[in-house]
Design a protein around this motif. Structure first.
Motif, PDB file in Angstrom:
ATOM      1  N   LEU A   1      15.357  45.994  -4.321  1.00 57.72           N
ATOM      2  CA  LEU A   1      15.204  47.287  -4.982  1.00 57.72           C
ATOM      3  C   LEU A   1      15.834  48.406  -4.162  1.00 57.72           C
ATOM      4  CD1 LEU A   1      14.012  49.271  -7.042  1.00 57.72           C
ATOM      5  CD2 LEU A   1      11.874  49.212  -5.716  1.00 57.72           C
ATOM      6  N   ILE A   2      15.543  48.439  -2.875  1.00 56.56           N
ATOM      7  CA  ILE A   2      16.101  49.480  -2.008  1.00 56.56           C
ATOM      8  C   ILE A   2      17.620  49.394  -1.983  1.00 56.56           C
ATOM      9  CG2 ILE A   2      16.219  50.311   0.370  1.00 56.56           C
ATOM     10  CD1 ILE A   2      13.326  49.334   0.704  1.00 56.56           C
ATOM     11  N   ALA A   3      18.153  48.168  -1.898  1.00 61.15           N
ATOM     12  CA  ALA A   3      19.602  47.984  -1.917  1.00 61.15           C
ATOM     13  C   ALA A   3      20.190  48.460  -3.241  1.00 61.15           C
ATOM     14  CB  ALA A   3      19.949  46.520  -1.682  1.00 61.15           C
ATOM     15  N   GLY A   4      19.466  48.199  -4.340  1.00 59.87           N
ATOM     16  CA  GLY A   4      19.933  48.633  -5.656  1.00 59.87           C
ATOM     17  C   GLY A   4      19.985  50.148  -5.781  1.00 59.87           C
ATOM     18  N   VAL A   5      18.980  50.814  -5.238  1.00 60.41           N
ATOM     19  CA  VAL A   5      18.949  52.282  -5.262  1.00 60.41           C
ATOM     20  C   VAL A   5      20.121  52.852  -4.471  1.00 60.41           C
ATOM     21  CG1 VAL A   5      17.680  54.318  -4.467  1.00 60.41           C
ATOM     22  CG2 VAL A   5      16.455  52.457  -5.594  1.00 60.41           C
ATOM     23  N   VAL A   6      20.320  52.347  -3.260  1.00 61.71           N
ATOM     24  CA  VAL A   6      21.405  52.833  -2.410  1.00 61.71           C
ATOM     25  C   VAL A   6      22.755  52.581  -3.072  1.00 61.71           C
ATOM     26  CG1 VAL A   6      22.585  52.531  -0.198  1.00 61.71           C
ATOM     27  CG2 VAL A   6      20.081  52.570  -0.285  1.00 61.71           C
ATOM     28  N   PHE A   7      22.944  51.362  -3.585  1.00 63.86           N
ATOM     29  CA  PHE A   7      24.217  51.014  -4.221  1.00 63.86           C
ATOM     30  C   PHE A   7      24.507  51.903  -5.417  1.00 63.86           C
ATOM     31  CE2 PHE A   7      26.640  48.750  -7.441  1.00 63.86           C
ATOM     32  CZ  PHE A   7      27.755  48.329  -6.719  1.00 63.86           C
ATOM     33  N   HIS A   8      23.505  52.107  -6.276  1.00 64.82           N
ATOM     34  CA  HIS A   8      23.701  52.887  -7.498  1.00 64.82           C
ATOM     35  C   HIS A   8      24.144  54.314  -7.188  1.00 64.82           C
ATOM     36  CE1 HIS A   8      23.138  53.940 -11.725  1.00 64.82           C
ATOM     37  NE2 HIS A   8      22.453  55.004 -11.342  1.00 64.82           N
ATOM     38  N   PHE A   9      23.499  54.940  -6.222  1.00 70.88           N
ATOM     39  CA  PHE A   9      23.825  56.328  -5.944  1.00 70.88           C
ATOM     40  C   PHE A   9      25.112  56.465  -5.135  1.00 70.88           C
ATOM     41  CE2 PHE A   9      19.419  56.832  -7.204  1.00 70.88           C
ATOM     42  CZ  PHE A   9      19.501  57.963  -8.005  1.00 70.88           C
ATOM     43  N   VAL A  10      25.381  55.532  -4.240  1.00 68.05           N
ATOM     44  CA  VAL A  10      26.666  55.563  -3.521  1.00 68.05           C
ATOM     45  C   VAL A  10      27.811  55.377  -4.502  1.00 68.05           C
ATOM     46  CG1 VAL A  10      28.116  54.320  -1.882  1.00 68.05           C
ATOM     47  CG2 VAL A  10      25.744  54.826  -1.300  1.00 68.05           C
ATOM     48  N   MET A  11      27.662  54.424  -5.421  1.00 69.99           N
ATOM     49  CA  MET A  11      28.697  54.197  -6.423  1.00 69.99           C
ATOM     50  C   MET A  11      28.854  55.408  -7.332  1.00 69.99           C
ATOM     51  SD  MET A  11      30.969  52.044  -7.293  1.00 69.99           S
ATOM     52  CE  MET A  11      30.408  50.621  -6.366  1.00 69.99           C
ATOM     53  N   GLY A  12      27.754  56.091  -7.612  1.00 70.90           N
ATOM     54  CA  GLY A  12      27.830  57.305  -8.431  1.00 70.90           C
ATOM     55  C   GLY A  12      28.656  58.389  -7.757  1.00 70.90           C
ATOM     56  N   PHE A  13      28.443  58.579  -6.464  1.00 68.25           N
ATOM     57  CA  PHE A  13      29.225  59.572  -5.723  1.00 68.25           C
ATOM     58  C   PHE A  13      30.696  59.167  -5.651  1.00 68.25           C
ATOM     59  CE2 PHE A  13      25.011  60.673  -3.828  1.00 68.25           C
ATOM     60  CZ  PHE A  13      25.010  62.019  -4.182  1.00 68.25           C
ATOM     61  N   VAL A  14      30.966  57.881  -5.447  1.00 65.83           N
ATOM     62  CA  VAL A  14      32.347  57.402  -5.380  1.00 65.83           C
ATOM     63  C   VAL A  14      33.074  57.646  -6.698  1.00 65.83           C
ATOM     64  CG1 VAL A  14      33.797  55.329  -5.197  1.00 65.83           C
ATOM     65  CG2 VAL A  14      31.903  55.683  -3.598  1.00 65.83           C
ATOM     66  N   LEU A  15      32.418  57.299  -7.803  1.00 64.93           N
ATOM     67  CA  LEU A  15      33.035  57.492  -9.115  1.00 64.93           C
ATOM     68  C   LEU A  15      33.252  58.967  -9.420  1.00 64.93           C
ATOM     69  CD1 LEU A  15      31.130  54.809 -11.237  1.00 64.93           C
ATOM     70  CD2 LEU A  15      33.534  54.779 -10.575  1.00 64.93           C
ATOM     71  N   ASP A  16      32.298  59.814  -9.026  1.00 64.39           N
ATOM     72  CA  ASP A  16      32.444  61.244  -9.274  1.00 64.39           C
ATOM     73  C   ASP A  16      33.627  61.814  -8.494  1.00 64.39           C
ATOM     74  OD1 ASP A  16      31.167  63.805 -10.387  1.00 64.39           O
ATOM     75  OD2 ASP A  16      31.336  64.264  -8.245  1.00 64.39           O
ATOM     76  N   ILE A  17      33.772  61.428  -7.237  1.00 69.10           N
ATOM     77  CA  ILE A  17      34.888  61.908  -6.419  1.00 69.10           C
ATOM     78  C   ILE A  17      36.218  61.450  -6.999  1.00 69.10           C
ATOM     79  CG2 ILE A  17      36.012  61.694  -4.161  1.00 69.10           C
ATOM     80  CD1 ILE A  17      33.171  61.534  -2.951  1.00 69.10           C
ATOM     81  N   ARG A  18      36.296  60.176  -7.416  1.00 68.47           N
ATOM     82  CA  ARG A  18      37.537  59.647  -7.979  1.00 68.47           C
ATOM     83  C   ARG A  18      37.878  60.305  -9.310  1.00 68.47           C
ATOM     84  NH1 ARG A  18      39.895  55.244  -5.802  1.00 68.47           N
ATOM     85  NH2 ARG A  18      38.819  54.271  -4.011  1.00 68.47           N
ATOM     86  N   ASN A  19      36.860  60.592 -10.110  1.00 66.30           N
ATOM     87  CA  ASN A  19      37.101  61.266 -11.387  1.00 66.30           C
ATOM     88  C   ASN A  19      37.645  62.672 -11.175  1.00 66.30           C
ATOM     89  OD1 ASN A  19      36.260  59.079 -12.903  1.00 66.30           O
ATOM     90  ND2 ASN A  19      34.148  59.800 -13.084  1.00 66.30           N
ATOM     91  N   ARG A  20      37.112  63.358 -10.171  1.00 62.72           N
ATOM     92  CA  ARG A  20      37.587  64.713  -9.882  1.00 62.72           C
ATOM     93  C   ARG A  20      39.040  64.685  -9.407  1.00 62.72           C
ATOM     94  NH1 ARG A  20      33.428  68.512  -9.574  1.00 62.72           N
ATOM     95  NH2 ARG A  20      31.331  67.592  -9.652  1.00 62.72           N
ATOM     96  N   LYS A  21      39.387  63.697  -8.581  1.00 65.75           N
ATOM     97  CA  LYS A  21      40.759  63.577  -8.103  1.00 65.75           C
ATOM     98  C   LYS A  21      41.711  63.191  -9.225  1.00 65.75           C
ATOM     99  CE  LYS A  21      39.761  62.396  -3.280  1.00 65.75           C
ATOM    100  NZ  LYS A  21      39.890  61.343  -2.219  1.00 65.75           N
ATOM    101  N   ALA A  22      41.216  62.358 -10.148  1.00 66.37           N
ATOM    102  CA  ALA A  22      42.058  61.877 -11.241  1.00 66.37           C
ATOM    103  C   ALA A  22      42.440  62.980 -12.217  1.00 66.37           C
ATOM    104  CB  ALA A  22      41.346  60.755 -11.985  1.00 66.37           C
ATOM    105  N   ARG A  23      41.617  64.035 -12.261  1.00 68.91           N
ATOM    106  CA  ARG A  23      41.944  65.138 -13.180  1.00 68.91           C
ATOM    107  C   ARG A  23      43.233  65.831 -12.761  1.00 68.91           C
ATOM    108  NH1 ARG A  23      36.134  66.717 -12.667  1.00 68.91           N
ATOM    109  NH2 ARG A  23      35.029  65.651 -14.338  1.00 68.91           N
ATOM    110  N   GLY A  24      43.464  65.892 -11.466  1.00 65.31           N
ATOM    111  CA  GLY A  24      44.725  66.414 -10.948  1.00 65.31           C
ATOM    112  C   GLY A  24      44.924  67.883 -11.216  1.00 65.31           C
ATOM    113  N   VAL A  25      45.321  68.221 -12.440  1.00 66.92           N
ATOM    114  CA  VAL A  25      45.657  69.600 -12.803  1.00 66.92           C
ATOM    115  C   VAL A  25      44.397  70.365 -13.125  1.00 66.92           C
ATOM    116  CG1 VAL A  25      46.923  71.069 -14.395  1.00 66.92           C
ATOM    117  CG2 VAL A  25      47.863  68.861 -13.706  1.00 66.92           C
TER     118      VAL A  25
END
Length: 221
Positions: A64-88
């Motif tokens: 459970l603890i690993a799942g919580v950490v993974f979910h939120f770390v992956m959320g931050f990673v996806l958010d950062i990549r989405n912001r970079k992908a917008r570009g303009v």
């Protein structure tokens, strides 16, 4: 580009699967906590089983603890990549016209929920470890209800923060739960039913936690 696209899809699927796993835990956690309202003895019995069972403590809890950490770390990673992908950057962006506030602020609501989970672990899990393994107190199967009540009784600040955290969790789930099924490719005749179920779950379960906290606060003034 195809490799990058596949990697992005894999991250989103992993994010969705970890989110669905945490939703199952949330439902189980609510069921146990709700028994404290209707039957203190049942709450003590279930809590004692969960607190002393080897499989729960040594296997399921670390998962459970690993799942919580993974979910939120992956959320931050996806958010950062989405912001970079917008570009303009556009001169004017009317986000409300394209998507609801909840979907545009998942990282915000998720961050607050993560902070609450950290507090929750500090407030409940760490004292439990100290009680059992540091202070080596004798096993008491009847202590769980009183310890839970003590968290809210006469403490409006804790009760208020606890309630606000679950309101934010509700906002997070209103978008995240349904989108998890979309990410998994569930797009068929059951889609409308899934949307209704996920929306009901996202409202009822968090508000149920709020009810439990408020009930114990006012019932022990």
């Amino acid at each position: 580009m195809a490799g990058i696209s596949k990697t992005s899809i894999a991250r989103k699927v992993a994010m969705a699967l970890s989110g669905l796993f945490l939703v199952l835990f949330l439902a189980q956690h609510f069921t146990i906590n709700f028994t404290s309202v209707v039957s203190p003895s049942t709450f003590n019995e279930i809590s004692h089983f969960m607190g002393t069972n080897f499989v729960v403590q040594a296997i399921l809890q670390p998962i459970l603890i690993a799942g919580v950490v993974f979910h939120f770390v992956m959320g931050f990673v996806l958010d950062i990549r989405n912001r970079k992908a917008r570009g303009v950057k556009y001169n004017k962006f009317n986000g409300q016209a394209n998507s609801p506030w909840v979907s545009r602020n998942m990282i915000l609501s998720g961050s607050v929920v993560l902070a609450f989970l950290g507090l929750h672990f500090y407030d409940f899990w760490i004292p439990e470890l100290i009680h059992k393994y540091v202070e080596t107190n004798p096993d008491d199967p009847f202590r769980y209800y009183d310890e839970t009540i003590a968290k809210f009784a006469g403490n409006p600040i804790r009760t208020g923060l606890y309630s606000i955290s679950f309101v934010l969790l509700m906002l997070h789930l209103l978008h995240g739960f349904a989108s998890s099924f979309q990410t998994m490719g569930v797009n068929n005749k059951y889609s409308s039913g899934i949307k209704i179920f996920t929306k009901a779950f996202a409202i009822v379960i968090p508000m149920g936690f709020v009810f439990i906290a408020i009930f114990h606060y006012f019932n022990n003034l």
